[in-house]
Design an enzyme around this catalytic site. Sequence first.
Site, PDB file in Angstrom:
ATOM      1  CB  CYS A  56      32.097  52.315 -71.270  1.00  0.00           C
ATOM      2  SG  CYS A  56      32.252  50.544 -71.564  1.00  0.00           S
ATOM      3  CE1 TYR A  87      34.078  47.209 -65.724  1.00  0.00           C
ATOM      4  CE2 TYR A  87      32.564  45.402 -65.264  1.00  0.00           C
ATOM      5  CZ  TYR A  87      32.812  46.645 -65.813  1.00  0.00           C
ATOM      6  OH  TYR A  87      31.812  47.327 -66.466  1.00  0.00           O
ATOM      7  CD  GLU A  99      35.106  51.131 -67.236  1.00  0.00           C
ATOM      8  OE1 GLU A  99      35.052  51.061 -68.484  1.00  0.00           O
ATOM      9  OE2 GLU A  99      34.207  50.687 -66.495  1.00  0.00           O
ATOM     10  CG  ASP A 134      28.061  53.868 -69.163  1.00  0.00           C
ATOM     11  OD1 ASP A 134      27.180  53.008 -68.948  1.00  0.00           O
ATOM     12  OD2 ASP A 134      28.735  53.900 -70.207  1.00  0.00           O
ATOM     13  CE1 TYR A 139      31.554  53.116 -67.116  1.00  0.00           C
ATOM     14  CE2 TYR A 139      30.143  53.660 -65.243  1.00  0.00           C
ATOM     15  CZ  TYR A 139      30.634  52.747 -66.168  1.00  0.00           C
ATOM     16  OH  TYR A 139      30.204  51.434 -66.128  1.00  0.00           O
ATOM     17  CB  CYS A 204      29.762  51.206 -77.885  1.00  0.00           C
ATOM     18  SG  CYS A 204      30.845  52.633 -78.119  1.00  0.00           S
ATOM     19  CB  CYS A 213      38.756  69.423 -80.048  1.00  0.00           C
ATOM     20  SG  CYS A 213      40.029  70.001 -78.917  1.00  0.00           S
TER      21      CYS A 213
END
Length: 222
Positions: A56, A87, A99, A134, A139, A204, A213
């Site tokens: 998202c 959208y 997105e 999601d 996504y 969120c 990473c």
Amino acid sequence: MLYTRAHKNRLPTPEEALPGRDEPLSGVPGTHTVLGTPLAGPHPEGLETADFALGCFWGAERRFYRTPGVWTTLAGYQGGLTPHPTYEEVCSGLTGHTETVRVVFDPDVVSYEDLLKVFWESHDPTQGFRQGNDIGTQYRSAIHTHSPRQQAAAEASRVAYQRVLEQSGYSAITTEIHPAADHTFYPAEGYHQQYLDKNPAGYCGLGGTGLSCPVGLPTHTR
């Protein structure tokens, strides 16, 4: 065409894709509500552009505009077939877009490798057509690069992070890496821009694996 749940679990063929429109969507604001900079330019000389899709775009955009050295961000749609999608069309699964957040940054303050580190650590890149709760092709994880150097850095970082994930039992990374020139970026509607700044209690779904990473420098946020 009738929208079905199946359309969220696979990318559409060109024949299935919605036709879209010839003109851009209206209502995209001119100024970033947090940074005070132009959303779509013009940009000062010396800045660079990066495109990241990690679920998202509400939470993803906030993660990047809070990173020092980022000059502006713009939520949008990329990697699909339908020109100038809405959208609702993207959510149908019949445009092929994901997105995406366009990040314009000052390489003298934050390197592209630093931004890759933010990208990888802010989501789970092994989940395919979903991110957390999601679910859908919109996504999926992706990086759209703006130079051969970005392409090489993104691919190297994927290899490095795959090693880290495998050591902790994660499966293969599903992140797509493509030249941005092959996939037009379409700005999202105005209400999506800096959504969580306008709606602090808004949803969120962003969440990483908790694994570091090994690219770039340690990430700092505002």
